[in-house]
Scaffold this motif. Structure first.
Motif, short mmCIF file in Angstrom:
data_model
loop_
_atom_site.label_atom_id
_atom_site.label_comp_id
_atom_site.label_asym_id
_atom_site.label_seq_id
_atom_site.Cartn_x
_atom_site.Cartn_y
_atom_site.Cartn_z
N ARG A 68 -7.62 -1.51 -14.62
CA ARG A 68 -7.08 -1.61 -13.26
C ARG A 68 -8.11 -2.24 -12.34
NH1 ARG A 68 -6.76 2.74 -9.23
NH2 ARG A 68 -5.09 2.20 -7.82
N VAL A 69 -7.68 -3.20 -11.54
CA VAL A 69 -8.54 -3.84 -10.55
C VAL A 69 -7.90 -3.66 -9.18
CG1 VAL A 69 -9.53 -6.03 -9.77
CG2 VAL A 69 -9.37 -5.55 -12.22
N VAL A 70 -8.71 -3.27 -8.19
CA VAL A 70 -8.25 -3.14 -6.81
C VAL A 70 -9.09 -4.08 -5.96
CG1 VAL A 70 -7.99 -1.60 -4.82
CG2 VAL A 70 -7.57 -0.72 -7.13
N GLY A 88 -11.86 0.07 -16.75
CA GLY A 88 -11.30 -0.24 -18.07
C GLY A 88 -11.94 -1.43 -18.70
N ASP A 89 -11.31 -1.93 -19.75
CA ASP A 89 -11.83 -3.07 -20.53
C ASP A 89 -11.50 -4.36 -19.80
OD1 ASP A 89 -12.71 -4.87 -22.37
OD2 ASP A 89 -11.12 -4.46 -23.83
N LEU A 90 -12.41 -4.81 -18.93
CA LEU A 90 -12.17 -6.00 -18.15
C LEU A 90 -12.62 -7.26 -18.90
CD1 LEU A 90 -13.29 -4.66 -14.69
CD2 LEU A 90 -10.98 -4.83 -15.59
N VAL A 147 -6.18 -4.76 5.83
CA VAL A 147 -5.64 -6.10 6.05
C VAL A 147 -4.71 -6.43 4.89
CG1 VAL A 147 -6.18 -8.56 6.27
CG2 VAL A 147 -7.63 -6.85 7.38
N THR A 148 -5.19 -6.24 3.68
CA THR A 148 -4.36 -6.39 2.49
C THR A 148 -4.96 -5.60 1.34
OG1 THR A 148 -3.17 -7.97 1.07
CG2 THR A 148 -5.43 -8.49 1.59
N ASN A 149 -4.11 -5.14 0.46
CA ASN A 149 -4.53 -4.37 -0.71
C ASN A 149 -3.82 -4.96 -1.93
OD1 ASN A 149 -5.66 -2.31 -2.28
ND2 ASN A 149 -3.94 -0.96 -1.93
N THR A 150 -4.59 -5.33 -2.93
CA THR A 150 -4.03 -5.89 -4.15
C THR A 150 -4.44 -5.02 -5.32
OG1 THR A 150 -4.15 -8.13 -3.25
CG2 THR A 150 -3.95 -7.93 -5.65
N VAL A 151 -3.46 -4.62 -6.12
CA VAL A 151 -3.72 -3.78 -7.29
C VAL A 151 -3.16 -4.50 -8.52
CG1 VAL A 151 -3.32 -1.52 -8.37
CG2 VAL A 151 -3.52 -1.70 -5.88
N VAL A 152 -4.03 -4.66 -9.53
CA VAL A 152 -3.62 -5.28 -10.79
C VAL A 152 -3.81 -4.25 -11.89
CG1 VAL A 152 -4.02 -7.14 -12.45
CG2 VAL A 152 -4.35 -7.55 -9.99
N ASN A 153 -2.75 -3.97 -12.64
CA ASN A 153 -2.80 -3.03 -13.77
C ASN A 153 -2.49 -3.78 -15.06
OD1 ASN A 153 -3.14 -0.26 -12.60
ND2 ASN A 153 -1.34 -0.93 -11.47
N GLN A 154 -3.27 -3.49 -16.09
CA GLN A 154 -2.97 -4.06 -17.40
C GLN A 154 -3.14 -2.97 -18.44
OE1 GLN A 154 -3.66 -7.93 -18.43
NE2 GLN A 154 -3.14 -7.55 -20.54
N GLY A 155 -2.21 -2.02 -18.46
CA GLY A 155 -2.16 -0.98 -19.49
C GLY A 155 -3.49 -0.35 -19.86
N THR A 175 1.20 -11.10 -21.63
CA THR A 175 0.04 -11.66 -22.31
C THR A 175 -0.05 -11.11 -23.72
OG1 THR A 175 -1.53 -9.89 -21.78
CG2 THR A 175 -1.16 -11.54 -20.07
N ALA A 176 -0.97 -11.63 -24.49
CA ALA A 176 -1.19 -11.12 -25.83
C ALA A 176 -1.65 -9.66 -25.79
CB ALA A 176 -2.23 -11.98 -26.55
N ASP A 177 -2.25 -9.25 -24.67
CA ASP A 177 -2.75 -7.88 -24.50
C ASP A 177 -1.70 -6.93 -23.95
OD1 ASP A 177 -5.35 -8.57 -25.36
OD2 ASP A 177 -5.84 -9.31 -23.35
N GLY A 178 -0.53 -7.44 -23.57
CA GLY A 178 0.51 -6.60 -22.99
C GLY A 178 0.96 -7.15 -21.65
N THR A 179 1.60 -6.31 -20.87
CA THR A 179 2.13 -6.71 -19.58
C THR A 179 1.15 -6.34 -18.47
OG1 THR A 179 4.38 -6.38 -20.36
CG2 THR A 179 4.07 -6.45 -17.98
N ALA A 180 0.82 -7.32 -17.64
CA ALA A 180 -0.02 -7.07 -16.46
C ALA A 180 0.89 -7.08 -15.25
CB ALA A 180 -1.08 -8.15 -16.33
N THR A 181 0.62 -6.17 -14.29
CA THR A 181 1.40 -6.13 -13.05
C THR A 181 0.48 -6.28 -11.86
OG1 THR A 181 1.25 -3.72 -12.85
CG2 THR A 181 3.15 -4.61 -14.07
#
Length: 168
Positions: free
Chosen positions: A92-94, A164-166, A80-88, A50-56
């Motif tokens: 971070r969103v869990v 962080g800056d969401l 049941v499931t765990n989702t983690v999104v990091n964007q530098g 993205t313009a803000d960097g790499t999100a994983t």
């Protein structure tokens, strides 16, 4: 940035519904990414530029639970499931889904105590159809939500934390 995280999650989860185990995608905004699905575990991983960097993104039942300081998996609950999104830069969103034998009220109270101790002001506290939902935000922009509903003697819970800056 929150928009970008949402796009990454949606694109990855939609891709995971198909028969492909890996691939690339482009969002409506022209951002590109790639995903892969491990057939043996069902775990999905993805990256998006993205313009803000790499999100994983990493999502699955066996993804280690690593919640923000002050938060923990509800005692005795099974993931049941765990989702983690990091964007530098600490963004971070869990998104954690779990099951428990305890009541929605007990689960909500547990997370309400943790959220308040972490400096999160509870803005929503609602009981809906025997379930309970809480949501709030801290001065630093961190967000929190939990939803717990009971069915057939089990309670399903979803915990969302964001640091962080969401963005908007």
């Amino acid at each position: 940035m929150y928009r970008t995280i949402t796009i990454a999650c949606a694109a990855t989860l939609l891709s995971a519904c198909g028969s492909e185990t890996s691939g690339e995608f482009t969002t409506a905004d022209g951002e590109t990414g790639e995903y892969s699905i491990d057939n043996s575990t069902g775990e999905t991983t993805a990256t998006i530029e993205t313009a803000d960097g790499t999100a994983t993104l990493r999502s699955g039942a066996d993804v280690p639970v690593d919640l923000p300081d002050g938060f923990s998996l509800y005692p005795g609950a099974s993931v049941v499931t765990n989702t983690v999104v990091n964007q530098g830069e600490g963004t971070r969103v869990v998104l954690l889904s779990f099951e428990s034998n305890d009541s929605p009220e007990d689960i909500a109270d547990y997370y309400k105590d943790q959220a308040e101790a972490a400096g999160i002001a509870i803005e929503v506290d609602a009981t809906i159809n025997g379930g309970r939902m809480l949501a709030g935000k801290a001065q630093d922009g961190s967000v929190f939500a939990v939803n717990a509903t009971a069915e057939d003697g089990k309670t399903s819970g979803q915990l969302t934390t964001g640091l962080g800056d969401l963005g908007e």
